[in-house]
Write an enzyme that holds these catalytic residues in place. Structure first.
Site, mmCIF file in Angstrom:
data_model
loop_
_atom_site.group_PDB
_atom_site.id
_atom_site.type_symbol
_atom_site.label_atom_id
_atom_site.label_comp_id
_atom_site.label_asym_id
_atom_site.label_seq_id
_atom_site.Cartn_x
_atom_site.Cartn_y
_atom_site.Cartn_z
ATOM 1 C CG ASP A 13 -1.992 -0.949 1.283
ATOM 2 O OD1 ASP A 13 -2.390 -1.423 0.201
ATOM 3 O OD2 ASP A 13 -2.481 -1.264 2.382
ATOM 4 C CG ASN A 166 -10.171 -8.207 4.025
ATOM 5 O OD1 ASN A 166 -10.150 -6.990 4.213
ATOM 6 N ND2 ASN A 166 -9.663 -9.078 4.851
ATOM 7 N NE ARG A 168 -9.168 -3.857 0.677
ATOM 8 C CZ ARG A 168 -9.672 -4.011 1.888
ATOM 9 N NH1 ARG A 168 -10.976 -3.994 2.087
ATOM 10 N NH2 ARG A 168 -8.877 -4.187 2.926
ATOM 11 C CB ALA A 189 -16.062 -20.773 5.773
ATOM 12 N N GLY A 229 -15.969 -2.150 14.346
ATOM 13 C CA GLY A 229 -15.040 -1.053 14.633
ATOM 14 C C GLY A 229 -14.922 -0.814 16.121
ATOM 15 N N GLY A 256 -5.631 -2.812 9.031
ATOM 16 C CA GLY A 256 -5.137 -4.014 9.691
ATOM 17 C C GLY A 256 -5.877 -4.393 10.960
ATOM 18 C CB ALA A 257 -8.493 -2.775 13.046
ATOM 19 N N GLY A 258 -8.945 -5.374 11.406
ATOM 20 C CA GLY A 258 -9.674 -6.620 11.169
ATOM 21 C C GLY A 258 -8.729 -7.815 11.062
ATOM 22 C CG ASP A 259 -6.072 -7.823 8.016
ATOM 23 O OD1 ASP A 259 -7.117 -8.377 7.614
ATOM 24 O OD2 ASP A 259 -5.504 -6.910 7.392
ATOM 25 C CG ASN A 290 -13.375 -7.006 20.600
ATOM 26 O OD1 ASN A 290 -13.517 -7.251 19.401
ATOM 27 N ND2 ASN A 290 -14.367 -7.123 21.467
ATOM 28 N N GLY A 301 -0.367 2.309 9.382
ATOM 29 C CA GLY A 301 0.050 1.065 8.742
ATOM 30 C C GLY A 301 -0.445 -0.142 9.506
HETATM 31 P P1 ATP Z 1 -9.955 -3.216 8.500
HETATM 32 O O1 ATP Z 1 -9.877 -1.735 8.787
HETATM 33 O O2 ATP Z 1 -8.683 -3.938 8.778
HETATM 34 O O3 ATP Z 1 -10.603 -3.571 7.186
HETATM 35 P P2 ATP Z 1 -12.381 -4.305 9.615
HETATM 36 O O4 ATP Z 1 -13.349 -3.297 9.091
HETATM 37 O O5 ATP Z 1 -12.345 -5.671 9.096
HETATM 38 O O6 ATP Z 1 -10.898 -3.704 9.641
HETATM 39 P P3 ATP Z 1 -12.978 -3.339 12.216
HETATM 40 O O7 ATP Z 1 -14.371 -3.625 12.595
HETATM 41 O O8 ATP Z 1 -12.611 -1.958 11.817
HETATM 42 O O9 ATP Z 1 -12.557 -4.427 11.164
HETATM 43 O O10 ATP Z 1 -12.002 -3.689 13.419
HETATM 44 C C1 ATP Z 1 -11.775 -5.004 13.879
HETATM 45 C C2 ATP Z 1 -11.823 -5.015 15.384
HETATM 46 O O11 ATP Z 1 -10.817 -4.144 15.904
HETATM 47 C C3 ATP Z 1 -13.141 -4.527 15.950
HETATM 48 O O12 ATP Z 1 -14.041 -5.599 16.064
HETATM 49 C C4 ATP Z 1 -12.707 -3.964 17.292
HETATM 50 O O13 ATP Z 1 -12.615 -4.991 18.240
HETATM 51 C C5 ATP Z 1 -11.314 -3.446 17.027
HETATM 52 N N1 ATP Z 1 -11.346 -1.998 16.718
HETATM 53 C C6 ATP Z 1 -11.340 -1.418 15.498
HETATM 54 N N2 ATP Z 1 -11.384 -0.065 15.585
HETATM 55 C C7 ATP Z 1 -11.404 0.219 16.912
HETATM 56 C C8 ATP Z 1 -11.431 1.428 17.684
HETATM 57 N N3 ATP Z 1 -11.432 2.637 17.124
HETATM 58 N N4 ATP Z 1 -11.457 1.318 19.031
HETATM 59 C C9 ATP Z 1 -11.449 0.125 19.637
HETATM 60 N N5 ATP Z 1 -11.413 -1.052 18.969
HETATM 61 C C10 ATP Z 1 -11.383 -1.025 17.633
#
Ligand code: ATP
Length: 319
Positions: A13, A166, A168, A189, A229, A256-259, A290, A301
């Protein structure tokens, strides 16, 4: 603990050095290695688990840089192949002022899309306790057939199958095609994780209520997760469902939060599958996942911000 094999794309990226600008306005870009399946592999390894990445890179400087990043982060790269003729995929990503992302891809075609069935390291796939994948590798041949073959080989060998679509959208010919193809492998799955945005897209309903999420439920599933989120996540099994709150952090970049969430989840499940039947254990596991997701949003990043187990436990302890 058992081996987790994560299959799919790894790419770079290019992220503007300042937030809230368009690609054209960006004064410069930083290289941010990513690709959700590669991030998941590194997330598992950083938390102390055993993980291999399976995918294809360009035989170019970027491809070799990415392979080195896998190795440096403790991910087995025995499943990585290199394409002599195609480049490593690139994506230019704008970080909007609200922290959400927009993508512009350079894949015409990129090396990841050219992975063939014959190139699959089947020995590695058959050693997987958990086989994890997304949907980007389903978009075009020959990678699509390789993806389906890899899923089949993993399932035959007794692995749990884990799927994070994911979405896109710009990579698909149309939204309808994306929905249809993403759902075409739903029934294979054991574990599926979607975000709130993906839930709404796949069901065509602007709501994350339980009855909407349940439309994505299948008897073949052991666990369905919806990430929300900053609000945490929801979970569904055949016997119970509920939600688990996340931790308060100062969000800088959600990449990367979801990952991180998925890596944490799979790393725990590979150690002890009983969490899939035991709600108390599952809730504890999801608190950890979480926390891992939350920490990942606190720095720019994906890979630099993926947490160690100690960092996640610290956030959980201080809450
Ligand atoms: P990505 O941005 O990687 O595509 P995603 O949309 O798959 O992520 P999110 O729901 O954004 O996933 O985040 C995954 C997990 O990370 C959430 O379920 C939550 O537990 C945690 N998380 C994400 N953002 C926050 C935040 N701002 N504060 C607290 N926890 C968060």
């Amino acid at each position: 603990a058992g081996l987790i094999v994560s299959f799919g794309e790894m790419l770079i990226d290019f992220v503007p050095t300042v937030s809230g600008v368009s690609l054209a306005e960006a004064p410069g870009f930083l290289k941010a290695p990513g690709g959700a399946p590669a991030n998941v592999a590194i997330a598992v390894a950083r938390l102390g688990g055993r993980c291999a990445f399976l995918g294809k890179l360009g035989d170019d400087e970027f491809g070799r840089m990415l392979a080195a990043i896998l190795k440096d982060n403790g991910v087995d790269d025995a499943g990585v192949s290199f394409d002599a003729g195609a480049r490593t995929a690139l994506a230019f990503v704008t970080l909007r002022a609200d922290g959400e992302r927009e993508f512009m891809f350079y894949r015409n075609p990129s090396a990841d899309m050219l992975l063939t069935e014959a190139e699959l390291n089947l020995d590695l796939i058959r050693r997987a306790a958990i086989f994890h994948y997304g949907s980007i590798s389903l978009i075009t041949e020959p990678c699509r057939s390789a993806h389906l073959k890899a899923m089949e080989a993993a399932k035959e060998a007794g692995a749990l199958l884990s799927y994070d679509p994911n979405l896109r959208l710009p990579l698909w010919p149309s939204a309808a095609e994306a929905r249809e193809q993403i759902l075409s492998i739903w029934d294979q799955a054991d574990i599926i994780k979607v975000s709130d945005v993906e839930l709404e897209f796949l069901t065509g309903t602007e709501s994350v209520e339980d009855e909407v999420a349940m439309r994505l439920w299948r008897p073949s599933l052991k666990l369905l997760l919806v990430t929300l989120g900053e609000k945490g996540c929801k979970y569904y099994t055949k016997d119970f469902h509920g939600s688990v709150k996340s931790y308060a952090v100062k969000q800088v970049d959600t990449t990367g939060a979801g990952d991180a969430f998925v890596g944490a989840l799979l790393g725990k499940i590979v150690e002890d599958q009983s969490a899939l039947q035991d709600e108390k254990k599952l809730r504890e596991l999801l608190r950890f996942a979480n926390a891992c997701g939350a920490i990942t949003t606190t720095k720019k990043g994906a890979i630099p911000s993926l947490p160690t187990a100690a960092e996640a436990m610290q956030l959980m302890g201080s809450a």
